[in-house]
Design a protein around this motif. Structure first.
Motif, PDB file in Angstrom:
ATOM      1  N   ARG A 198       0.838  -1.202   0.000  1.00  0.00           N
ATOM      2  CA  ARG A 198       0.000   0.000   0.000  1.00  0.00           C
ATOM      3  C   ARG A 198       0.872   1.252   0.000  1.00  0.00           C
ATOM      4  O   ARG A 198       1.380   1.665   1.042  1.00  0.00           O
TER       5      ARG A 198
ATOM      6  N   ASP B 154      -3.352  -3.088   8.517  1.00  0.00           N
ATOM      7  CA  ASP B 154      -4.685  -2.570   8.164  1.00  0.00           C
ATOM      8  C   ASP B 154      -4.850  -1.166   8.748  1.00  0.00           C
ATOM      9  O   ASP B 154      -5.243  -0.222   8.060  1.00  0.00           O
TER      10      ASP B 154
ATOM     11  N   ASP C  60      -4.521   2.814   6.739  1.00  0.00           N
ATOM     12  CA  ASP C  60      -5.566   3.853   6.756  1.00  0.00           C
ATOM     13  C   ASP C  60      -4.997   5.169   7.271  1.00  0.00           C
ATOM     14  O   ASP C  60      -5.275   6.239   6.738  1.00  0.00           O
TER      15      ASP C  60
HETATM   16 MN    MN Z   1      -8.622  -1.600   6.030  1.00  0.00          MN
END
Ligand code: MN
Ligand code: IPM
Length: 358
Positions: free
Chosen positions: A106, A247, A251
């Motif tokens: 990411r 996770d 964000d």
């Molecule tokens: Mn997420």
């Protein structure tokens, strides 16, 4: 080149952002004379509506027989009360596990023209930042045993967090390999002051690091990491971490780029087959209004070209086109600031295509 892509539009804003990504891919195939064959498949809420379950064998078979999977977003309040194994998210977890997509990449980088959309003070982000979260995706809390029992008349919920040496080793190798192509720094995030799984994580990461003497390694505890990301995002290059921490950190990192609507993601394994999806959710509150930011999905399509289809210059072209459109001050509502030109989801797609054709 001829390539087969499984396309899962998903729920909420998924279909509208995927439509923009497909427009961009079609433009790429025209310019570079490729042929992309799209094979549509169901997953998440739409799949529940049509088949009663969040993922079917058909979707898994299609995904496994294609060159890559492009996914919109899944989930929504409509399915919130379903039992865990019938929720839309279960479809996502199943496809990740079935395709053995253990590495989730990411990238969070600040486009200079978007600096004012970043919530941090200008002096903190003056030099910009370019962080890549490398998140372990098929282990940890997400895939341990989940159960709720009744003890002395009271409910008790148990979620197990397990990591094997092998699972840690393969994601650590990915992290170091990728760091070698970037600024050669890995920050490994754990909670080794409390958790056994984190202590093993740290040991295995350090053992793996011996094969990468040219890459700097630092350890950081998850709580400190969330703080450092806000204090000085430019100190990070590759953030290597387990499933749940990744996770949460991704964000947080996305918000620093101005909006989670900008954050792409690639989920890969040891083969070239990967799954590409925006890091954001299905945003049911704005679904169907043509106001969502399609950039995260479009940049995910660029990652797909880069990692699964071996089309580097095509991926570069999409990334440059996005940058140009941002430089030219076109903004969807989530990233708009004074003096910019507001565009809808589909207009943003059109602008990126125009930029590709220059
Ligand atoms: Mn997420
Ligand atoms: C993500 C999402 C998923 C996750 C959910 C929908 C299961 O938040 O891709 O970050 O937690 O992995």
């Amino acid at each position: 080149m001829k390539k087969k892509i499984t396309v899962i539009k998903g729920d909420g804003i998924g279909p509208e952002t995927i439509d923009q990504a497909l427009k961009v891919l079609n433009c790429i195939s025209d310019i570079y004379s490729h042929s992309f064959e799209y094979d549509y498949a169901l997953l998440g809420g739409e799949c529940i509506e049509k088949t009663g379950v969040p993922i079917t064998e058909d979707t898994i078979t299609k995904a496994k027989s294609s060159d890559a999977v492009l996914l919109g977003s899944v989930g929504g309040p409509k399915w919130d009360s379903l039992p865990a194994n019938l929720r839309p998210e279960k479809g996502l977890l199943t496809i990740r596990k079935e395709l053995n997509l253990f590495a989730n990449l990411r990238p969070a980088l600040l486009f200079p023209a978007l600096a004012s959309a970043c919530p941090l003070k200008p002096e903190i982000v003056n030099d910009g930042f370019d962080v890549l979260v490398v998140r372990e995706l098929t282990g940890g809390l997400y895939f341990g045993e989940h159960k709720t029992i009744v003890q002395n008349g009271m409910k008790k919920a148990i979620d197990s967090l397990e990591y094997s040496e092998e699972e840690i080793k393969r994601i650590a190798i990915k992290g170091f390999e990728i760091a070698r192509k970037r600024k050669r720094k890995v920050t490994s995030v754990d909670k080794a002051n409390v958790l056994d799984s984190s202590r093993l994580w740290r040991d295995v990461v350090h053992e793996t690091a011996k094969a990468y003497p040219d890459v700097e390694l630092e350890d950081i505890l998850i709580d400190n990491c969330t703080m450092q990301l806000l204090k000085c995002p430019c100190r990070f290059d590759v953030i290597l971490t387990e499933n749940m921490f990744g996770d949460i950190l991704s964000d947080e990192a996305s918000m620093l780029t101005g909006s989670i609507g900008m954050l792409a993601s690639a989920s890969i394994n040891e083969t070239s087959l990967g799954l590409y999806e925006p890091s954001h959710g299905s945003a049911p509150d704005i679904a169907g209004q043509n106001i969502a930011n399609p950039i995260a999905t479009i940049l995910s399509a660029a990652m797909m070209l880069r990692y699964s289809l071996n089309m580097q210059k095509e991926a570069d072209a999409i990334e440059s086109a996005v940058r140009l459109v941002i430089d030219n001050l076109y903004r969807t509502v989530d990233i708009i600031t004074d003096g910019c030109k507001k565009v809808t989801c589909s207009e943003m797609g059109d602008k990126i295509i125009e930029a590709l054709k220059i």
